[in-house]
Design an enzyme around this catalytic site. Structure first.
Site, PDB file in Angstrom:
ATOM      1  N   GLU A 523       0.814  -1.224   0.000  1.00  0.00           N
ATOM      2  CA  GLU A 523       0.000   0.000   0.000  1.00  0.00           C
ATOM      3  C   GLU A 523       0.848   1.275   0.000  1.00  0.00           C
ATOM      4  OE1 GLU A 523      -2.834  -0.500   3.167  1.00  0.00           O
ATOM      5  OE2 GLU A 523      -3.728  -2.266   2.235  1.00  0.00           O
ATOM      6  N   GLU A 624      -6.504  -9.809  -3.092  1.00  0.00           N
ATOM      7  CA  GLU A 624      -7.293  -9.849  -1.851  1.00  0.00           C
ATOM      8  C   GLU A 624      -8.778  -9.675  -2.165  1.00  0.00           C
ATOM      9  OE1 GLU A 624      -5.817  -7.090   1.062  1.00  0.00           O
ATOM     10  OE2 GLU A 624      -3.722  -7.384   0.464  1.00  0.00           O
TER      11      GLU A 624
END
Length: 749
Positions: A523, A624
């Site tokens: 991220e 994910e």
């Protein structure tokens, strides 16, 4: 693969009559404090009983007494009860409690129900069950579920959360077996109006702005010179469409970011339909130099709750930009307002051709299946020799059945999940890749400096390797500061760099060759903890050290909201720029991870992001993926949309779900399997798609001694019925552009 609609339960969970408690009996003793504090005690504090408090202002909501956890010195202090021996493993329980807070001048605080679990190997585990914002004026209900997969030696349920000095008051605390609710039926869409714009006067024809109105004291007018074509993502969904009129809404005199045009649309919204949003937007101002790019957001106010309809970052004075997004409502609203907002005060906002229309996702999937035939299949020619030519009247019958598709479809697992043999059975039958939810993250493997814990990851890796399941390594670092453990945050620059290098060495030498992928620094579009402290070059350095330590692993970037238009921080364009910047610094990037935590997915929007990223030439994985809907049929449709979009795109090389089992996932209403093993409607849809991704063929050998078919990549079994008997063979179809020729000799019969 077999399509199971019920996971096989072992004997200790299948017969309710064997359970010592009746279905509705609580596993909590003295849940209403009728026997005082018997079976209860304080956890790091005192537990006392009251009939009233605060001069009679606080009285029980029910019964005659309530308990208080008082003299609390830490947030984890509270009231507790041990439930060891009174619960059944693999059974879903619901906790219900009535609570409030008192003292220390606190008016509001979070109260959480937590399980402390001591496993047989003496490993401690904390399970957060549920929390509620409690106040000092009224009692509130705290409700949540839990599931224990293994056979722990001790389990304690307790309440915690408010700051030290604040009492937790408890009127009741009960725990009962949670029966599965009957699933809602699939939504019925009467006259759905697919592709029909529900926004009135979206092209502001004849110079009129009605029924648009302003939020705030800004001014609306009509301008000319907007694009006359639909934005690309809308055009991808709608196909051929009449040209736009070229008019646009001009918003001036804006003194707040939220000021802009608005329209009421509540009477046009249909529940459970997925709506696509599309518009052209542009910004202007008298003097634009030095003004940073601005966010433009199409939003909905649904009974005064903000719903994101899509965002885009726009530079002032530049050309028109496409804004795209989606939404879905699942509860009947009283009021729905669509509005456009975002730019700073003083910046003029232009909006053209705003479209909000329901999407026919079944039609999209039908088109994707044609694309899949080109991308994921190959022509196969089985060439037979040794045929008995004297048996002209007996045809050689060929039956081809694909046993496994080689396309990676994986799931997230957690260490406690694998203590449940039913979970493991579904996992190993239906997935060929895995990722660990937390157990490889630095805050898990080294929560305290120098105290390494790789046992959980080792256990999970052993299970995966033993079942020929490949594993992604998630993650080596995480750039978001809130996820960095306290001891790392306290290091100075030199200490932090040494710790980073040690972390890389520890994990990549221990597991060299075992993890096929690593998310190196998770991220990076949403955090910059390491870059802020160690400089811009540290990110590329992480990739390069990792590559040197384990050259066999593909190294990924990984981020969220890349594919849905919901977050300008992680647009495909910004993701591409990040990757190019890292590569310019020499980073050994091997793949692009799109997390895929998505709501109300629309294929054209997802595909647009994939197209934008695919030009970089790296394999793309959904790393994910999860979807959420309280209606299991809609949830299954959401998942099917994402599976087919990924499978149909040539740049996508794998899909990892972020879990599948109830109470083992981070999002509510996302599971495919209920906590006690029943595959729900979303799970059935998932298994149906997996079945569709298996090829089968049946026929006879032709005059050229060949049997020709087109099938997915993967493993096959072929059965040939001959005059002399049945021949069984297996073969593997790899990726390839040209036809695959396979020779099968039948002469040995």
């Amino acid at each position: 693969m077999e399509k199971n609609t019920k996971v096989t339960l072992s004997n200790d969970a299948e017969d309710d009559n064997h359970h010592t408690n009746k279905e509705q009996d609580s596993i909590i003793l003295n849940p209403n404090f009728e026997d005082g504090l018997k079976n209860w005690n304080g956890r790091g504090c005192k537990a006392v009983l009251h009939e009233s408090m605060d001069g009679g202002k606080i009285v029980p909501l029910s019964g005659h007494v309530f308990a208080a956890a008082t003299e609390r010195k830490a947030a984890w202090n509270g009231i507790q009860q041990e439930i060891s021996g009174r619960f059944q493993r693999k059974r879903v329980y619901e906790v219900t409690s009535v609570v409030r807070i008192f003292g220390n001048n606190a008016t509001s605080a979070t109260v959480q129900a937590t399980l402390w679990v001591l496993n047989a190997n003496q490993r401690e585990q904390y399970i957060a069950i549920a929390n509620v914002q409690a106040g000092n004026n009224d009692w509130v209900e705290l409700k949540g579920k839990f599931l224990i997969h293994g056979s722990p030696s001790r389990v304690i349920l307790y309440l915690e959360g408010p700051p030290p000095g604040t009492d937790i008051l408890v009127n009741t605390l009960d725990v009962k077996h949670a029966r599965r609710n009957r699933p809602s039926p699939p939504p019925f869409y009467e006259n759905p109006g697919f592709g029909i714009n529900i926004v009135e006067n979206s092209e502001v024809g004849d110079g009129e702005t009605q029924p648009w109105f302003t939020l705030g004291n800004c001014k609306l007018s009509v301008g000319q010179g907007a694009p006359r074509t639909l934005p690309p993502m809308a055009r991808e969904t709608l196909g051929s469409h009449k040209p736009l009129g070229g008019s646009y809404i001009l918003v001036t005199n804006r003194s707040q970011t939220w000021m802009g045009p608005a329209q009421m649309i509540a009477d046009k919204i249909k529940l459970f339909l997925t709506y696509q949003i599309s518009a052209w937007v542009k910004l202007s101002v008298g003097a634009s130099s030095g003004i940073s790019p601005q966010n433009v957001n199409i939003a909905l106010s649904v009974d005064n709750q903000w719903v994101n309809g899509g965002q885009v970052e726009v530079s002032v004075g530049e050309t028109w930009h496409e804004l795209g997004g989606s939404f879905r409502l699942e509860k009947q609203p009283q009021n729905v307002m669509v509005y456009v907002q975002g730019p700073a005060a003083g910046i003029n906002l232009m909006i053209a051709g705003l479209q909000i229309f329901p999407v026919d996702r079944r039609e999209r999937i039908r088109c994707l299946k044609k694309q899949v035939d080109e991308v994921r299949k190959r022509d196969i020619i089985l060439k037979f020799s040794g045929l008995d030519e004297s048996c002209d009247l007996f045809p050689y019958i060929v039956k081809v059945k694909q046993t496994h598709n080689s396309f990676p479809v994986g799931t997230c697992i957690n260490r406690t999940d694998i203590d449940n043999e039913d979970f493991v059975d579904f996992f190993t039958k239906n997935f060929n890749w895995a990722v660990f939810g937390n157990e490889l993250k630095w805050y898990w493997t080294e929560a305290e400096r120098g105290k390494l814990n790789y046992q959980d990851a080792d256990d999970m890796l052993d299970l995966c390797i033993g079942n020929n399941i490949n594993v992604r390594g998630h993650c080596i670092f995480w750039e978001v500061e809130s996820t960095v453990q306290p001891w790392v945050r306290q290091l100075n620059k030199t200490e932090l760099m040494n710790a980073v290098q040690k972390r890389l060495t520890d994990i990549l030498t221990r597991y060299k060759g075992k993890f096929k992928h690593y998310d190196v620094n998770n991220e990076m579009l949403h955090g910059s903890f390491y870059q802020d402290r160690l400089g811009k070059g540290v990110r590329a350095l992480m990739f390069n050290i990792a590559h040197k330590l384990d050259p066999s692993a593909l190294l990924f970037v990984n981020d969220y909201h890349v594919e849905d238009g919901d977050d300008t921080r992680s647009s495909p364009e910004k993701y591409s720029r990040l990757i190019l910047e890292l590569e310019a610094q020499g980073a050994a990037i091997g793949g692009i991870g799109i997390q895929g935590h998505i709501d109300s997915p629309v294929g054209a929007i997802v595909c647009s992001a994939l197209d934008n990223l695919s030009v970089l030439g790296h394999p793309i994985w959904f790393t994910e993926l999860d979807v959420s809907s309280r209606n299991e049929f809609v949830r299954g449709e959401d998942l099917e949309v994402m599976l087919w979009e990924a499978f149909a795109h040539p740049a996508v090389e794998g899909i990892i779900l972020w879990g599948f089992w109830e109470l083992s996932m981070s999002r509510e209403n996302s599971n495919l399997v209920e906590g006690e093993g029943e595959v729900n409607e979303a799970g059935k849809r998932f298994l149906d798609v997996k079945q569709e991704w298996l090829s089968h063929a049946y026929g006879i050998i032709n005059n050229e001694s060949e049997f020709i078919f087109r099938g997915y990549h993967g493993t096959y079994a072929v059965e040939v019925c001959t005059p002399a008997g049945i021949v069984l063979k297996t073969f593997v179809v790899e990726k390839g552009e040209s036809p695959l020729f396979l020779s099968i000799d039948l002469s040995y019969l």
